[in-house]
Design a protein around this motif. Sequence first.
Motif, PDB file in Angstrom:
ATOM      1  N   LEU A  95       1.326  42.050 -35.287  1.00 20.60           N
ATOM      2  CA  LEU A  95       0.093  41.530 -34.705  1.00 20.60           C
ATOM      3  C   LEU A  95      -0.117  42.087 -33.304  1.00 20.60           C
ATOM      4  O   LEU A  95       0.832  42.169 -32.527  1.00 20.60           O
ATOM      5  CB  LEU A  95       0.151  40.001 -34.607  1.00 20.60           C
ATOM      6  N   ASP A  96      -1.355  42.464 -32.997  1.00 16.61           N
ATOM      7  CA  ASP A  96      -1.774  42.824 -31.636  1.00 16.61           C
ATOM      8  C   ASP A  96      -2.668  41.686 -31.164  1.00 16.61           C
ATOM      9  O   ASP A  96      -3.738  41.453 -31.740  1.00 16.61           O
ATOM     10  CB  ASP A  96      -2.557  44.137 -31.620  1.00 16.61           C
ATOM     11  N   VAL A  97      -2.238  40.989 -30.107  1.00 19.11           N
ATOM     12  CA  VAL A  97      -2.888  39.751 -29.700  1.00 19.11           C
ATOM     13  C   VAL A  97      -3.376  39.840 -28.261  1.00 19.11           C
ATOM     14  O   VAL A  97      -2.723  40.430 -27.408  1.00 19.11           O
ATOM     15  CB  VAL A  97      -1.893  38.575 -29.841  1.00 19.11           C
ATOM     16  N   VAL A  98      -4.541  39.220 -28.011  1.00 13.75           N
ATOM     17  CA  VAL A  98      -5.043  39.014 -26.656  1.00 13.75           C
ATOM     18  C   VAL A  98      -4.927  37.516 -26.392  1.00 13.75           C
ATOM     19  O   VAL A  98      -5.446  36.703 -27.156  1.00 13.75           O
ATOM     20  CB  VAL A  98      -6.507  39.471 -26.523  1.00 13.75           C
ATOM     21  N   VAL A  99      -4.226  37.172 -25.317  1.00 13.46           N
ATOM     22  CA  VAL A  99      -3.958  35.781 -24.987  1.00 13.46           C
ATOM     23  C   VAL A  99      -4.905  35.334 -23.870  1.00 13.46           C
ATOM     24  O   VAL A  99      -5.238  36.117 -22.985  1.00 13.46           O
ATOM     25  CB  VAL A  99      -2.483  35.612 -24.543  1.00 13.46           C
ATOM     26  N   GLU A 100      -5.317  34.079 -23.919  1.00 12.26           N
ATOM     27  CA  GLU A 100      -6.173  33.525 -22.875  1.00 12.26           C
ATOM     28  C   GLU A 100      -5.365  33.348 -21.597  1.00 12.26           C
ATOM     29  O   GLU A 100      -4.196  32.950 -21.644  1.00 12.26           O
ATOM     30  CB  GLU A 100      -6.740  32.179 -23.315  1.00 12.26           C
ATOM     31  N   TYR A 101      -5.998  33.632 -20.472  1.00 15.62           N
ATOM     32  CA  TYR A 101      -5.336  33.464 -19.185  1.00 15.62           C
ATOM     33  C   TYR A 101      -4.952  31.996 -19.003  1.00 15.62           C
ATOM     34  O   TYR A 101      -5.725  31.095 -19.292  1.00 15.62           O
ATOM     35  CB  TYR A 101      -6.241  33.897 -18.023  1.00 15.62           C
ATOM     36  N   GLY A 102      -3.748  31.766 -18.523  1.00 16.95           N
ATOM     37  CA  GLY A 102      -3.265  30.417 -18.287  1.00 16.95           C
ATOM     38  C   GLY A 102      -2.381  29.905 -19.401  1.00 16.95           C
ATOM     39  O   GLY A 102      -1.598  28.982 -19.191  1.00 16.95           O
ATOM     40  N   ALA A 103      -2.489  30.479 -20.584  1.00 18.71           N
ATOM     41  CA  ALA A 103      -1.628  30.071 -21.692  1.00 18.71           C
ATOM     42  C   ALA A 103      -0.244  30.687 -21.494  1.00 18.71           C
ATOM     43  O   ALA A 103      -0.125  31.824 -21.031  1.00 18.71           O
ATOM     44  CB  ALA A 103      -2.208  30.528 -23.026  1.00 18.71           C
ATOM     45  N   ARG A 104       0.772  29.940 -21.810  1.00 15.01           N
ATOM     46  CA  ARG A 104       2.144  30.444 -21.687  1.00 15.01           C
ATOM     47  C   ARG A 104       2.410  31.364 -22.880  1.00 15.01           C
ATOM     48  O   ARG A 104       2.455  30.911 -24.030  1.00 15.01           O
ATOM     49  CB  ARG A 104       3.106  29.263 -21.653  1.00 15.01           C
ATOM     50  N   ILE A 105       2.596  32.638 -22.613  1.00 16.55           N
ATOM     51  CA  ILE A 105       2.699  33.656 -23.658  1.00 16.55           C
ATOM     52  C   ILE A 105       3.849  33.364 -24.622  1.00 16.55           C
ATOM     53  O   ILE A 105       3.709  33.513 -25.838  1.00 16.55           O
ATOM     54  CB  ILE A 105       2.809  35.065 -23.053  1.00 16.55           C
ATOM     55  N   VAL A 106       4.978  32.932 -24.093  1.00 19.63           N
ATOM     56  CA  VAL A 106       6.132  32.638 -24.945  1.00 19.63           C
ATOM     57  C   VAL A 106       5.799  31.538 -25.947  1.00 19.63           C
ATOM     58  O   VAL A 106       6.134  31.639 -27.129  1.00 19.63           O
ATOM     59  CB  VAL A 106       7.349  32.242 -24.077  1.00 19.63           C
ATOM     60  N   ASP A 107       5.113  30.498 -25.480  1.00 19.86           N
ATOM     61  CA  ASP A 107       4.748  29.394 -26.372  1.00 19.86           C
ATOM     62  C   ASP A 107       3.695  29.820 -27.393  1.00 19.86           C
ATOM     63  O   ASP A 107       3.753  29.427 -28.559  1.00 19.86           O
ATOM     64  CB  ASP A 107       4.237  28.201 -25.566  1.00 19.86           C
ATOM     65  N   VAL A 108       2.727  30.621 -26.954  1.00 25.59           N
ATOM     66  CA  VAL A 108       1.698  31.111 -27.868  1.00 25.59           C
ATOM     67  C   VAL A 108       2.341  31.971 -28.956  1.00 25.59           C
ATOM     68  O   VAL A 108       2.055  31.802 -30.143  1.00 25.59           O
ATOM     69  CB  VAL A 108       0.602  31.906 -27.114  1.00 25.59           C
ATOM     70  N   ALA A 109       3.230  32.873 -28.565  1.00 21.86           N
ATOM     71  CA  ALA A 109       3.895  33.748 -29.541  1.00 21.86           C
ATOM     72  C   ALA A 109       4.725  32.932 -30.534  1.00 21.86           C
ATOM     73  O   ALA A 109       4.701  33.201 -31.741  1.00 21.86           O
ATOM     74  CB  ALA A 109       4.777  34.763 -28.830  1.00 21.86           C
ATOM     75  N   ARG A 110       5.424  31.923 -30.052  1.00 29.85           N
ATOM     76  CA  ARG A 110       6.227  31.069 -30.928  1.00 29.85           C
ATOM     77  C   ARG A 110       5.325  30.334 -31.924  1.00 29.85           C
ATOM     78  O   ARG A 110       5.617  30.287 -33.123  1.00 29.85           O
ATOM     79  CB  ARG A 110       7.022  30.067 -30.096  1.00 29.85           C
ATOM     80  N   SER A 111       4.212  29.804 -31.440  1.00 33.21           N
ATOM     81  CA  SER A 111       3.279  29.083 -32.312  1.00 33.21           C
ATOM     82  C   SER A 111       2.623  30.016 -33.324  1.00 33.21           C
ATOM     83  O   SER A 111       2.456  29.656 -34.493  1.00 33.21           O
ATOM     84  CB  SER A 111       2.204  28.389 -31.480  1.00 33.21           C
ATOM     85  N   VAL A 112       2.250  31.210 -32.876  1.00 27.63           N
ATOM     86  CA  VAL A 112       1.654  32.194 -33.788  1.00 27.63           C
ATOM     87  C   VAL A 112       2.643  32.556 -34.883  1.00 27.63           C
ATOM     88  O   VAL A 112       2.306  32.557 -36.072  1.00 27.63           O
ATOM     89  CB  VAL A 112       1.195  33.461 -33.026  1.00 27.63           C
ATOM     90  N   ARG A 113       3.866  32.852 -34.484  1.00 30.66           N
ATOM     91  CA  ARG A 113       4.889  33.245 -35.463  1.00 30.66           C
ATOM     92  C   ARG A 113       5.095  32.137 -36.495  1.00 30.66           C
ATOM     93  O   ARG A 113       5.108  32.382 -37.702  1.00 30.66           O
ATOM     94  CB  ARG A 113       6.191  33.566 -34.727  1.00 30.66           C
ATOM     95  N   ARG A 114       5.238  30.906 -36.045  1.00 29.59           N
ATOM     96  CA  ARG A 114       5.464  29.777 -36.949  1.00 29.59           C
ATOM     97  C   ARG A 114       4.262  29.573 -37.875  1.00 29.59           C
ATOM     98  O   ARG A 114       4.422  29.381 -39.082  1.00 29.59           O
ATOM     99  CB  ARG A 114       5.736  28.513 -36.123  1.00 29.59           C
ATOM    100  N   ASN A 115       3.037  29.659 -37.330  1.00 29.20           N
ATOM    101  CA  ASN A 115       1.835  29.442 -38.130  1.00 29.20           C
ATOM    102  C   ASN A 115       1.627  30.554 -39.167  1.00 29.20           C
ATOM    103  O   ASN A 115       1.246  30.282 -40.305  1.00 29.20           O
ATOM    104  CB  ASN A 115       0.611  29.323 -37.211  1.00 29.20           C
ATOM    105  N   VAL A 116       1.885  31.795 -38.763  1.00 32.96           N
ATOM    106  CA  VAL A 116       1.724  32.923 -39.692  1.00 32.96           C
ATOM    107  C   VAL A 116       2.743  32.826 -40.823  1.00 32.96           C
ATOM    108  O   VAL A 116       2.405  32.999 -41.996  1.00 32.96           O
ATOM    109  CB  VAL A 116       1.832  34.272 -38.947  1.00 32.96           C
ATOM    110  N   ILE A 117       3.990  32.556 -40.487  1.00 31.63           N
ATOM    111  CA  ILE A 117       5.028  32.448 -41.521  1.00 31.63           C
ATOM    112  C   ILE A 117       4.672  31.345 -42.505  1.00 31.63           C
ATOM    113  O   ILE A 117       4.712  31.543 -43.724  1.00 31.63           O
ATOM    114  CB  ILE A 117       6.414  32.207 -40.888  1.00 31.63           C
ATOM    115  N   THR A 118       4.304  30.181 -41.998  1.00 32.40           N
ATOM    116  CA  THR A 118       3.963  29.055 -42.871  1.00 32.40           C
ATOM    117  C   THR A 118       2.780  29.383 -43.772  1.00 32.40           C
ATOM    118  O   THR A 118       2.840  29.176 -44.986  1.00 32.40           O
ATOM    119  CB  THR A 118       3.644  27.805 -42.025  1.00 32.40           C
ATOM    120  N   ALA A 119       1.711  29.918 -43.199  1.00 33.15           N
ATOM    121  CA  ALA A 119       0.506  30.205 -43.983  1.00 33.15           C
ATOM    122  C   ALA A 119       0.754  31.274 -45.037  1.00 33.15           C
ATOM    123  O   ALA A 119       0.383  31.109 -46.199  1.00 33.15           O
ATOM    124  CB  ALA A 119      -0.639  30.623 -43.061  1.00 33.15           C
TER     125      ALA A 119
END
Length: 153
Positions: A95-119
Motif C-alpha cells: 500500500l502507498d498511503v497519504v496520512v492526515e497531518y496530526g495522525a500518529r503514523i505508527v498507529d495508522v499503519a497498525r490499524s490499516v494492517r489489521r483492517n486489511v488483513i481482516t477484510a
Amino acid sequence: MAHPSADRTESPTPTRTSAVSELNVDGSAGRTTIASVVVQKVAGIATREVSGVFALGGGVSRAFGALKERIPGSGTVTTSGVSVEVGEKQVAVDLDVVVEYGARIVDVARSVRRNVITAVEQITGLQVIEVNIAVNDIHLPDEDGEPGTSRVE
C-alpha cells in the motif's frame, strides 16, 4: 476379532490459527480463483476505512486517478496505491498511503494492517502473509485546493 477400522490410526487434521477457510481444498467439487483486482479493491476499501488515512497512492498515481475519473465510462479508480500478489491460498499486499497531518503514523499503519488483513481474509478466504505500507506523504489541512493568501501579488 477386531474391527478393521479400529486398527487404523487417523492423522490429526491441521488446525489454522486464522478463521480463514481454505480455497481449493482436496476433495472439493471444483476450483476457485480470485482475481488480483478483487483483492486490490477489498484492500483499498479497508485502508480508506481507517481514521487518519487521507488517500491512497503517490502524487503521480493520485493525479492520474483524478484525470481518469473525468473520462466518461472509465469508472472510478479504486486500486490506486494498492498492489497485490495473489497465489492459490495466500496474498501479499503493498500500500502507498497519504496520512492526515496530526495522525500518529505508527498507529495508522497498525490499524490499516489489521483492517486489511481482516477484510481480505474474511471476504476472499485467502491468507494474508504480509501487508507492506509506504507512507509517501502527509496531507496538510491547507492543501485542500482552496486558494490561500499569497505572500506576493
